[in-house]
Motif scaffolding. Structure first.
Motif, mmCIF file in Angstrom:
data_model
loop_
_atom_site.group_PDB
_atom_site.id
_atom_site.type_symbol
_atom_site.label_atom_id
_atom_site.label_comp_id
_atom_site.label_asym_id
_atom_site.label_seq_id
_atom_site.Cartn_x
_atom_site.Cartn_y
_atom_site.Cartn_z
ATOM 1 N N LYS A 27 0.754 -1.254 -0.007
ATOM 2 C CA LYS A 27 -0.028 -0.119 0.150
ATOM 3 C C LYS A 27 0.772 1.193 0.032
ATOM 4 O O LYS A 27 0.664 2.246 -0.956
ATOM 5 C CB LYS A 27 -0.940 0.073 1.376
ATOM 6 C CG LYS A 27 -2.076 1.112 1.191
ATOM 7 C CD LYS A 27 -2.967 1.213 2.592
ATOM 8 C CE LYS A 27 -3.857 2.177 2.435
ATOM 9 N NZ LYS A 27 -4.704 2.091 3.493
ATOM 10 N N SER A 31 0.887 3.343 -3.604
ATOM 11 C CA SER A 31 -0.133 4.401 -3.339
ATOM 12 C C SER A 31 0.497 5.584 -3.591
ATOM 13 O O SER A 31 0.086 6.838 -4.055
ATOM 14 C CB SER A 31 -0.720 4.477 -2.190
ATOM 15 O OG SER A 31 -0.105 4.629 -0.999
ATOM 16 N N ASP A 34 1.483 8.545 -8.524
ATOM 17 C CA ASP A 34 0.179 9.090 -8.974
ATOM 18 C C ASP A 34 -0.547 8.363 -9.830
ATOM 19 O O ASP A 34 -1.771 8.379 -9.801
ATOM 20 C CB ASP A 34 0.597 10.463 -9.321
ATOM 21 C CG ASP A 34 1.054 11.385 -8.470
ATOM 22 O OD1 ASP A 34 0.730 11.108 -7.399
ATOM 23 O OD2 ASP A 34 1.832 12.469 -8.788
ATOM 24 N N ALA A 37 -4.217 3.848 -9.540
ATOM 25 C CA ALA A 37 -5.600 4.109 -9.029
ATOM 26 C C ALA A 37 -5.899 3.042 -7.798
ATOM 27 O O ALA A 37 -6.659 3.485 -6.981
ATOM 28 C CB ALA A 37 -6.401 3.722 -10.192
ATOM 29 N N SER A 38 -5.424 1.866 -7.970
ATOM 30 C CA SER A 38 -5.742 0.909 -6.947
ATOM 31 C C SER A 38 -4.947 -0.184 -6.981
ATOM 32 O O SER A 38 -4.165 -0.515 -8.094
ATOM 33 C CB SER A 38 -7.234 0.361 -7.320
ATOM 34 O OG SER A 38 -7.405 -0.396 -8.746
ATOM 35 N N SER A 55 -3.973 4.317 -14.012
ATOM 36 C CA SER A 55 -4.723 5.303 -14.800
ATOM 37 C C SER A 55 -4.287 5.845 -16.061
ATOM 38 O O SER A 55 -4.730 6.112 -17.325
ATOM 39 C CB SER A 55 -5.317 6.510 -13.963
ATOM 40 O OG SER A 55 -4.151 7.151 -13.476
ATOM 41 N N PHE A 105 -5.917 -0.817 -1.676
ATOM 42 C CA PHE A 105 -5.839 0.637 -1.710
ATOM 43 C C PHE A 105 -6.548 1.042 -2.817
ATOM 44 O O PHE A 105 -6.552 0.169 -4.088
ATOM 45 C CB PHE A 105 -4.412 1.111 -2.262
ATOM 46 C CG PHE A 105 -4.160 2.614 -2.792
ATOM 47 C CD1 PHE A 105 -4.408 3.485 -1.692
ATOM 48 C CD2 PHE A 105 -3.998 2.828 -4.017
ATOM 49 C CE1 PHE A 105 -4.262 4.836 -2.438
ATOM 50 C CE2 PHE A 105 -3.963 3.880 -4.387
ATOM 51 C CZ PHE A 105 -4.240 4.946 -3.652
ATOM 52 N N GLN A 106 -7.299 2.088 -2.692
ATOM 53 C CA GLN A 106 -8.258 2.595 -4.023
ATOM 54 C C GLN A 106 -8.171 4.076 -3.897
ATOM 55 O O GLN A 106 -8.503 4.737 -2.802
ATOM 56 C CB GLN A 106 -9.724 2.085 -3.868
ATOM 57 C CG GLN A 106 -9.752 0.546 -3.937
ATOM 58 C CD GLN A 106 -11.273 0.046 -4.163
ATOM 59 O OE1 GLN A 106 -12.099 0.439 -3.374
ATOM 60 N NE2 GLN A 106 -11.572 -0.656 -4.994
ATOM 61 N N ARG A 107 -7.761 4.740 -4.903
ATOM 62 C CA ARG A 107 -7.651 6.264 -4.930
ATOM 63 C C ARG A 107 -9.032 6.803 -5.200
ATOM 64 O O ARG A 107 -9.645 6.165 -5.975
ATOM 65 C CB ARG A 107 -6.741 6.513 -5.917
ATOM 66 C CG ARG A 107 -6.400 8.321 -6.046
ATOM 67 C CD ARG A 107 -5.487 8.457 -6.946
ATOM 68 N NE ARG A 107 -4.067 7.622 -7.013
ATOM 69 C CZ ARG A 107 -3.128 7.711 -5.993
ATOM 70 N NH1 ARG A 107 -3.240 8.707 -5.178
ATOM 71 N NH2 ARG A 107 -2.267 7.079 -6.011
#
Length: 110
Positions: A27, A31, A34, A37-38, A55, A105-107
């Protein structure tokens, strides 16, 4: 009898928990990028599978992720990691591509 090898495997086989060192490392490292995203995680009999949703699919992003994979594999050398980098287009979710893994982790969506 407990040793680093069995402790790491026990952590890998247990449900994903934010308190486990492997999960925290994944994580924290991923994370910080940038374009990530996940991050999803699944323990199998053979490896710890990690799906990284990005992304922006470019060489620089993939290079950072692959470098991180090498680093974490060295830190947890008793554990076999299986990384998957998945470009996730706008309007899609990582869940569209995987089903059994759990998110670590999820942005937040913008």
């Amino acid at each position: 009898m407990s040793n680093d090898f069995t402790d790491n495997l026990r952590m890998a086989a247990a449900p994903v928990c934010p308190d486990y060192p492997i999960t925290q490392e994944l994580k924290a490292g991923l994370s910080a990028m940038d374009a990530v995203a996940s991050v999803y995680f699944l323990s199998t009999d053979n490896a710890l599978s990690v799906w990284v949703g990005i992304s922006e699919d470019d060489d620089a992003t993939r290079t950072k992720i692959y470098r991180f994979e090498d680093e974490i594999s060295q830190r947890f050398s008793q554990v076999l990691f299986d990384f998957h980098v998945v470009p996730v287009p706008a309007g899609r979710r990582m869940e569209d591509y995987i089903s059994a893994a759990q998110p670590i982790f999820q942005r937040p969506a913008v």
